[in-house]
Motif scaffolding. Structure first.
Motif, PDB file in Angstrom:
ATOM      1  N   SER A   1       0.816  -1.213   0.000  1.00 33.39           N
ATOM      2  CA  SER A   1       0.000   0.000   0.000  1.00 33.39           C
ATOM      3  C   SER A   1       0.850   1.264   0.000  1.00 33.39           C
ATOM      4  O   SER A   1       0.429   2.300  -0.523  1.00 33.39           O
ATOM      5  CB  SER A   1      -0.944   0.010   1.204  1.00 33.39           C
ATOM      6  OG  SER A   1      -0.220  -0.047   2.421  1.00 33.39           O
TER       7      SER A   1
ATOM      8  N   GLN B   1      -0.507   3.657  -2.940  1.00 27.74           N
ATOM      9  CA  GLN B   1      -1.492   3.014  -3.807  1.00 27.74           C
ATOM     10  C   GLN B   1      -2.664   3.967  -4.000  1.00 27.74           C
ATOM     11  O   GLN B   1      -3.152   4.571  -3.040  1.00 27.74           O
ATOM     12  CB  GLN B   1      -1.975   1.711  -3.171  1.00 27.74           C
ATOM     13  CG  GLN B   1      -2.741   0.802  -4.107  1.00 27.74           C
ATOM     14  CD  GLN B   1      -3.063  -0.524  -3.448  1.00 27.74           C
ATOM     15  OE1 GLN B   1      -3.991  -0.611  -2.650  1.00 27.74           O
ATOM     16  NE2 GLN B   1      -2.309  -1.547  -3.776  1.00 27.74           N
TER      17      GLN B   1
ATOM     18  N   LYS C   1      -6.567   1.390  -5.555  1.00 21.63           N
ATOM     19  CA  LYS C   1      -6.083   0.018  -5.713  1.00 21.63           C
ATOM     20  C   LYS C   1      -4.910  -0.094  -6.691  1.00 21.63           C
ATOM     21  O   LYS C   1      -3.829  -0.516  -6.321  1.00 21.63           O
ATOM     22  CB  LYS C   1      -7.216  -0.930  -6.114  1.00 21.63           C
ATOM     23  CG  LYS C   1      -8.258  -1.113  -5.020  1.00 21.63           C
ATOM     24  CD  LYS C   1      -9.266  -2.181  -5.407  1.00 21.63           C
ATOM     25  CE  LYS C   1     -10.271  -2.397  -4.278  1.00 21.63           C
ATOM     26  NZ  LYS C   1     -11.273  -3.432  -4.618  1.00 21.63           N
ATOM     27  N   ASN C   2      -5.098   0.255  -7.950  1.00 23.13           N
ATOM     28  CA  ASN C   2      -3.995   0.043  -8.900  1.00 23.13           C
ATOM     29  C   ASN C   2      -4.004   1.063 -10.023  1.00 23.13           C
ATOM     30  O   ASN C   2      -3.667   0.741 -11.165  1.00 23.13           O
ATOM     31  CB  ASN C   2      -4.050  -1.374  -9.476  1.00 23.13           C
ATOM     32  CG  ASN C   2      -5.315  -1.627 -10.290  1.00 23.13           C
ATOM     33  OD1 ASN C   2      -6.300  -0.925 -10.134  1.00 23.13           O
ATOM     34  ND2 ASN C   2      -5.268  -2.637 -11.155  1.00 23.13           N
TER      35      ASN C   2
END
Length: 293
Positions: free
Chosen positions: A14, A121, A124-125
Motif C-alpha cells: 500500500s 497506492q 487500488k492500482n
C-alpha cells in the motif's frame, strides 16, 4: 523462487519509499554493503546495486550496465547517476521514514543520499492519470520467468535486474484533454480498462510486451508519487535482463518507425537508472558475486 529477494515477487504494497545513493567513499563500500545485508529485512524490502559500485569492487555482473539516455525531438529519457537503490515497502509512512533515516546512517560511510520518494497506492492500482497501471503484469511462474535470473552460477542465480524511473505528469494538460483524447493516448477506456482500436501512437500499442520478438515481459512494481503539487509514477520494472525494458523504451521513442508514444503528451521521465538485485541465501542478501560472501 527461494533465491530471489522476496519483496520482488511479493504482493503489491500500500505504501513505498524509494531511496537512492551516490558513492562518496569507495573504500567503505564493502563494509556498508555487508551491514545492509545484515540489517535490511529482505522479506519486506529490496536492494539494488549500480554499475559504479560493481566497478569499484573490481568485479563484474554479466548483464549489468548503465541505463542509456534517449531522445526524440523535444522528448528526453534521462539517465541518472545513482549507485544504490533501496525499495522500502509497508503500510505505515512514519515507519518507512524512520527506517530510511536508519539506512541513510548505515550508508553514510560510503554513500550520500540523492533522493527519497514516497509512493502510495491510488484506488487500488491506478496511476494518477486515472488509468489502471500494471495491466497484464505476469503472475506466478510467468512472473518468475520474466523477473528472475536462472543459471547455475552461485551468487547470480536468483538475482534480478531493475529499471527505475521517476515520471512526472503535467496535470494541466491532462485536465485540458477530453476523455477521448486521453483514451487514445493510453489505448484503453478509462471507464472499464478495455482495449480498443486506438491510434498507433497509443501507449498500449507501443508497449504491448507480447508484440516484441522475443517477447518483452517484465514484472512491474510501479506506484504513484506526489510531492507538493507535483506527482506522477515511480516506474519500477524487474527483469532477468534489461533487454525487454530497452526494447519497449526504444519503441515508445519511435526508434523503429518514427511514431512517438502518445503518453509523452502528458508525462515524461525525469530520472532513470539500472540496478542489480542480488539473490538471497540464508535469509539475507547473497553478496558472493561481489566477493563479499
Amino acid at each position: 523462487m527461494e533465491l530471489a529477494q522476496p519483496a520482488i515477487l511479493a504482493e503489491e504494497t500500500s505504501l513505498a519509499r524509494y531511496i537512492t545513493f551516490a558513492i562518496t567513499d569507495a573504500e567503505n563500500i564493502p563494509s556498508v554493503l555487508q551491514k545492509l545485508a545484515d540489517t535490511v529485512d529482505i522479506t519486506k524490502h529490496a536492494i539494488g546495486i549500480g554499475q559504479n559500485v560493481i566497478q569499484s569492487l573490481d568485479t563484474e555482473i554479466p548483464g549489468l550496465r548503465y541505463m542509456p539516455a534517449l531522445a526524440a525531438g523535444e522528448i528526453e529519457v534521462p539517465t541518472t547517476a545513482d549507485d544504490l537503490w533501496i525499495w522500502l515497502r509497508g503500510d505505515d509512512r512514519g515507519k518507512l521514514f524512520h527506517l530510511s533515516l536508519a539506512l541513510e546512517e548505515i550508508c553514510h560511510p560510503a554513500f550520500e543520499l540523492t533522493s527519497a520518494i514516497d509512493s502510495f497506492q491510488y484506488d487500488k492500482n491506478r496511476d494518477l492519470s486515472g488509468y489502471e497501471d500494471g495491466t497484464e503484469n505476469p503472475e506466478g511462474d510467468d512472473a518468475v520467468n520474466a523477473a528472475i535470473v536462472k543459471n547455475d552460477i552461485d551468487g547470480l542465480n536468483g538475482s534480478s535486474f531493475v529499471a527505475v524511473q521517476q515520471w512526472i505528469h503535467d496535470f494541466e494538460i491532462l485536465d485540458e484533454m477530453s476523455t477521448e483524447e486521453k483514451d487514445d493516448a493510453i489505448g484503453r477506456h478509462i471507464s472499464n480498462n478495455e482495449e480498443y482500436d486506438a491510434p498507433k501512437s497509443a501507449h498500449v500499442k507501443r508497449s504491448a510486451q507480447e508484440d516484441f520478438e522475443p517477447e518483452a515481459f517484465m514484472l512491474r512494481r510501479s506506484m504513484p508519487w506526489a510531492v507538493g503539487m507535483d506527482g506522477g509514477l515511480m516506474f519500477v520494472a524487474f527483469g532477468h535482463s534489461f533487454d525487454a525494458f530497452e526494447a519497449i523504451m526504444e519503441r515508445m521513442m519511435g526508434e523503429d518507425d518514427g511514431i512517438l508514444d502518445a503518453i509523452f503528451k502528458f508525462t515524461v521521465p525525469i530520472t532513470g537508472a539500472y540496478f542489480w538485485c542480488p539473490p538471497v541465501k540464508g535469509g539475507k542478501l547473497d553478496l558472493t558475486a561481489l566477493n563479499l560472501g
